[in-house]
Design a protein around this motif. Structure first.
Motif, PDB file in Angstrom:
ATOM      1  N   ALA A 159     -10.924  17.353 -31.188  1.00 50.79           N
ATOM      2  CA  ALA A 159     -11.106  17.108 -29.902  1.00 50.79           C
ATOM      3  C   ALA A 159     -10.640  18.135 -29.347  1.00 50.79           C
ATOM      4  O   ALA A 159     -10.584  18.571 -28.311  1.00 50.79           O
ATOM      5  N   GLU A 160      -9.000  19.092 -30.441  1.00 47.10           N
ATOM      6  CA  GLU A 160      -8.397  19.651 -29.171  1.00 47.10           C
ATOM      7  C   GLU A 160      -9.101  20.782 -29.023  1.00 47.10           C
ATOM      8  O   GLU A 160      -9.083  21.529 -28.574  1.00 47.10           O
ATOM      9  N   GLN A 161      -9.849  20.792 -30.349  1.00 46.31           N
ATOM     10  CA  GLN A 161     -10.568  22.732 -30.311  1.00 46.31           C
ATOM     11  C   GLN A 161     -12.247  22.234 -30.133  1.00 46.31           C
ATOM     12  O   GLN A 161     -12.640  23.534 -29.196  1.00 46.31           O
ATOM     13  N   LEU A 162     -13.044  21.368 -29.114  1.00 38.44           N
ATOM     14  CA  LEU A 162     -13.935  21.030 -29.124  1.00 38.44           C
ATOM     15  C   LEU A 162     -13.432  20.945 -27.085  1.00 38.44           C
ATOM     16  O   LEU A 162     -14.436  20.896 -26.449  1.00 38.44           O
ATOM     17  N   GLY A 163     -12.729  20.882 -27.382  1.00 35.50           N
ATOM     18  CA  GLY A 163     -11.893  20.598 -25.453  1.00 35.50           C
ATOM     19  C   GLY A 163     -12.420  19.340 -24.932  1.00 35.50           C
ATOM     20  O   GLY A 163     -12.833  18.803 -23.754  1.00 35.50           O
ATOM     21  N   VAL A 164     -11.987  17.611 -25.649  1.00 36.67           N
ATOM     22  CA  VAL A 164     -12.704  16.528 -25.028  1.00 36.67           C
ATOM     23  C   VAL A 164     -11.524  15.713 -25.104  1.00 36.67           C
ATOM     24  O   VAL A 164     -10.224  16.258 -26.386  1.00 36.67           O
TER      25      VAL A 164
END
Length: 221
Positions: free
Chosen positions: A17-22
């Motif tokens: 989630a942190e990596q993909l911004g979701v």
């Protein structure tokens, strides 16, 4: 799926989630959807997820930043590695260009990011990089003739497990049978190196793990 391809071990929904911004909720929903579509995912909430071995995604287009990163990295390897590694870098770029939906060779040639040869490049030591790399790869004991900083010669048998490429210099990390401890050796100070063609009595990743702990080096370094 493309993000998960970069992980060899289970990765948590929070990390994705942190990596993909979701949100994590989005990740859980997408995992469910992908699993329902037959995607080869393993894992569970709270533990982590990973792609099952043997799965390959179809070729993807590279963005401008990705392309420049690949070309710059390959050009750096061609300047810092031995002849075999330099050729491998060139071959890898050619395969990447040919395997993508659009032939990227022209775009790669037009990338204006270069790695010049500096005055401190030590080509004479290149001859020892390949045997060191191969000893690391096959976890073989390595016999070396070495000169320390004061020029004192010594004969060493080491268990090599890591090779660091600095600008113009290479540093070998190994367990030294003479000192019974981890030691670091500059490649340009090696007078001769020969694999003994026998595995050392330890696992490379365990040596690396212990060395990292002793020197307080993170896994991301």
């Amino acid at each position: 799926m493309d993000a998960m391809r970069g992980y060899r071990r289970p990765v948590t929904a929070a990390r994705l989630a942190e990596q993909l911004g979701v949100s994590e909720r989005t990740i859980y929903r997408d995992i469910q959807t992908l699993t329902g579509l037959g995607a080869p995912l393993a894992g569970e909430a709270g533990v982590g997820y990973m792609l099952k071995p043997g799965f390959f995604l179809p070729p993807l287009m590279f963005g401008a930043d990705e392309l420049e990163a690949l070309v710059l990295g390959a050009r750096w390897v061609r300047r810092q590695g031995d002849e075999a590694l330099a050729q491998a870098a060139s071959n890898a770029l050619a395969k990447i260009a040919a395997a993508t939906p659009k032939d990227l060779r022209d775009d790669m040639a037009d990338t204006s990011l270069w790695v010049p040869i500096g005055p401190d490049r030590q080509a004479a030591s290149d001859v020892h990089v390949r045997p060191v790399r191969e000893a690391i790869r096959y976890q073989h004991r390595l016999r070396m003739a070495y000169c320390d900083e004061q020029g004192a010669p010594s004969e060493r048998v080491v268990w090599p497990f890591a090779l660091a490429f600095f600008e113009g210099k290479r540093l070998l990390a190994a367990w030294c049978e003479l000192r019974l401890a981890f030691r670091h050796f500059r490649i340009d100070r090696i007078a001769a190196a020969e694999s003994m063609q026998e595995r050392y009595p330890a696992r490379r990743h365990e040596l690396l793990k212990t060395w990292r702990a002793e020197h307080n080096i993170s896994d991301d370094s």
